[in-house]
Design an enzyme around this catalytic site. Sequence first.
Site, PDB file in Angstrom:
ATOM      1  N   LYS A 169      -1.896   3.371  -9.916  1.00  0.00           N
ATOM      2  CA  LYS A 169      -1.576   4.405  -8.869  1.00  0.00           C
ATOM      3  C   LYS A 169      -0.245   4.494  -8.894  1.00  0.00           C
ATOM      4  O   LYS A 169       0.690   3.468  -8.896  1.00  0.00           O
ATOM      5  CB  LYS A 169      -1.822   3.910  -7.380  1.00  0.00           C
ATOM      6  CG  LYS A 169      -2.370   4.938  -6.591  1.00  0.00           C
ATOM      7  CD  LYS A 169      -3.125   4.064  -5.171  1.00  0.00           C
ATOM      8  CE  LYS A 169      -3.408   5.021  -4.195  1.00  0.00           C
ATOM      9  NZ  LYS A 169      -4.482   4.541  -3.422  1.00  0.00           N
ATOM     10  N   GLU A 214     -17.937   3.055   6.323  1.00  0.00           N
ATOM     11  CA  GLU A 214     -17.834   3.256   7.674  1.00  0.00           C
ATOM     12  C   GLU A 214     -19.315   2.739   8.410  1.00  0.00           C
ATOM     13  O   GLU A 214     -19.252   2.065   9.540  1.00  0.00           O
ATOM     14  CB  GLU A 214     -17.634   4.581   8.238  1.00  0.00           C
ATOM     15  CG  GLU A 214     -16.234   4.941   7.726  1.00  0.00           C
ATOM     16  CD  GLU A 214     -15.778   5.645   6.470  1.00  0.00           C
ATOM     17  OE1 GLU A 214     -14.754   6.003   6.234  1.00  0.00           O
ATOM     18  OE2 GLU A 214     -16.912   5.526   5.538  1.00  0.00           O
ATOM     19  N   ARG A 219     -19.497   9.773  10.147  1.00  0.00           N
ATOM     20  CA  ARG A 219     -20.367   9.009   9.106  1.00  0.00           C
ATOM     21  C   ARG A 219     -20.959   7.817   9.555  1.00  0.00           C
ATOM     22  O   ARG A 219     -21.862   7.436   8.981  1.00  0.00           O
ATOM     23  CB  ARG A 219     -19.261   8.450   7.963  1.00  0.00           C
ATOM     24  CG  ARG A 219     -18.218   9.642   7.456  1.00  0.00           C
ATOM     25  CD  ARG A 219     -17.638   9.241   6.437  1.00  0.00           C
ATOM     26  NE  ARG A 219     -18.298   9.443   5.217  1.00  0.00           N
ATOM     27  CZ  ARG A 219     -18.023   9.318   3.699  1.00  0.00           C
ATOM     28  NH1 ARG A 219     -16.837   8.477   3.636  1.00  0.00           N
ATOM     29  NH2 ARG A 219     -18.712   9.457   2.911  1.00  0.00           N
TER      30      ARG A 219
END
Length: 629
Positions: free
Chosen positions: A282, A367, A395
């Site tokens: 990253k 979630e 969600r």
Amino acid sequence: MGLLDGIAGPGDLRTLSDAELDDLAEEIRERIVSAVAHHGGHLGPNLGVVELTLALHRVFDSPRDRVLFDTGHQAYVHKMVTGRAAAFDRLRQQGGLSGYPSREESDHDTIENSHASTSLSYADGLAKAYAVRGVDRHVVAVIGDGALTGGMAWEALNTIAAGKDRPLVVVVNDNGRSYAPTAGGLAARLAETRTNPRYETTLNSIKGRLNRVRFVGPPTYGALHAVKRGLKDAIAPQGLFEDLGLKYVGPVDGHDRKAVERALDLAKKFGGPVLVHVVTEKGHGYARAVAHEVDQMHQSYPFDPDTGESLATPVTTWTHVFRDEIAVLAAERDDIVGVTAAMLQPTGLDAFADKFPDRVYDVGIAEQHAVTSAAGLALGGVHPVVAIYATFLNRAFDQTLLDVALHGCGVTFVLDRAGLTGEDGPSHNGMWDLSLLAVVPSMRVAAPRDGSRLRELLREAVAVDDAPTAVRFPKGAVPADLDPIDNVDGVDVLVRPATVEQGRRVLIVAAGAMAHVAVEAAELLGASDEPATVTVVDPRWVLPVAPLLIDLARDHDLVVTVEDNGRAGGFGSAVCSALVDAEVDTPVVVRAVPQQFHAHAKPAVLRERAGLSPRGVADAVSEWLSRHS
């Protein structure tokens, strides 16, 4: 004019030499850093997929072959090489490029997913549809930034593996992070592959020694394939995926474009489901991003590209207030625990975790699991605080309803980024949570209007141990405290007319941060030509509807509700229903977010369009009074 300006589509990439492709990769990184430094956006994830994206578009023929990005915030390079580089200087700006894939922008963008772990399900469906229609097209799903920790991804992998003849390629962009380092057992297994040099080192060593032996060496090296599986099983996650029935290729250095191309070409030719494991870094190519300890500049506000220092004026945000208060509460009560779905720092649980690391749980991008796990925590005698963006609560609605509320679990949901969030576009506007929570029996929802009320209401919420509670607040700087002139039965009175009333009586009921808008609207109405006396109240707890609001409505000629949730099923709807049930016939004007998907723009612009400015609310009242004079 650089190489990037000459790229009208992916086909142009196939005409470039290796040296030109290396130069193009450097140019793309410079363009990303420049655009994000100016406007803000997702820096680290996109710097990490430059070579991977170039390889994808050289091997596959987009848009005939469908390339799906999960999560969509790693698609900047994809946008550039599919003809949108010239517009990149208006990234995330009103009328400019979206920060996520956008079907309106390009046929190369098949899905607009900015919520994680969905691409594999989309890909499975697309591949099945092409098989049914007899269409020869490849589907490629790029999943990364921790999205493989989501349950949907594994549900999809289970089905994908069964489609033996469907040409579907799953690319795992393994950078070890979502915002922060990815949590969980799978993440640990993948991390072993990234950090353990034994696999390639051992294989290369054996190959070198055998090839130095005349006659025996080269044929014997071919026998390595017999032991390669065992070697990989000890070090790499091949067995994990091949046990599902997926062909595994990797791990591959994601910054070696040619190596990635070779792996993707093998996967393309296989003709069935293949998983290509690509290891990336990253922020690659921009040292300041790589060195950024918190999140490798995952999502950045405007910054100086030479120093990496933020250009934004430091402000105290709603998240900062929650961050400080939950840490204080955790010190006072050892039964409070925190739960996050890969968003420890963005949701403000990091200070809590720093003080009490054994009481904060990061479950990854999951979630649904986070909420039901919180229910289990509550059943076990502690009080979980689930910190989550309002848009991501969507969600986990079923878990909130049937796993938390049905069981009478004392779980507190802290919903950050509620309302119109702006530049991240329609998927990130937190305009659905009140509508969802309004149907949950026993659910109580607080909406603080300022920092002091956030601290007070958070304390009230965690004091409830036999039912779920939620505290919602918007994105951005927390406004100055707006103190009440009175409190009646838990409802704050913010504006009260003079003793001698003139004209018709208007009651404005504001939800949370909309209280400031309501107070300013009352001032505008007080200065208007239309005679009216205006009272403004903030119920603090917006759901269920406070009984006092029904009593106040009886004494007024018009009730106006103001909220930053969607109009359908929100706070205004709840007030209307409560008045009907109480047989109160006072008319109600509901000011809320129009029920549609709102394109990216500054939050203030979106609120203005929605009529949620002081002038918008005042005009709505004046128009109603004029029509009913």
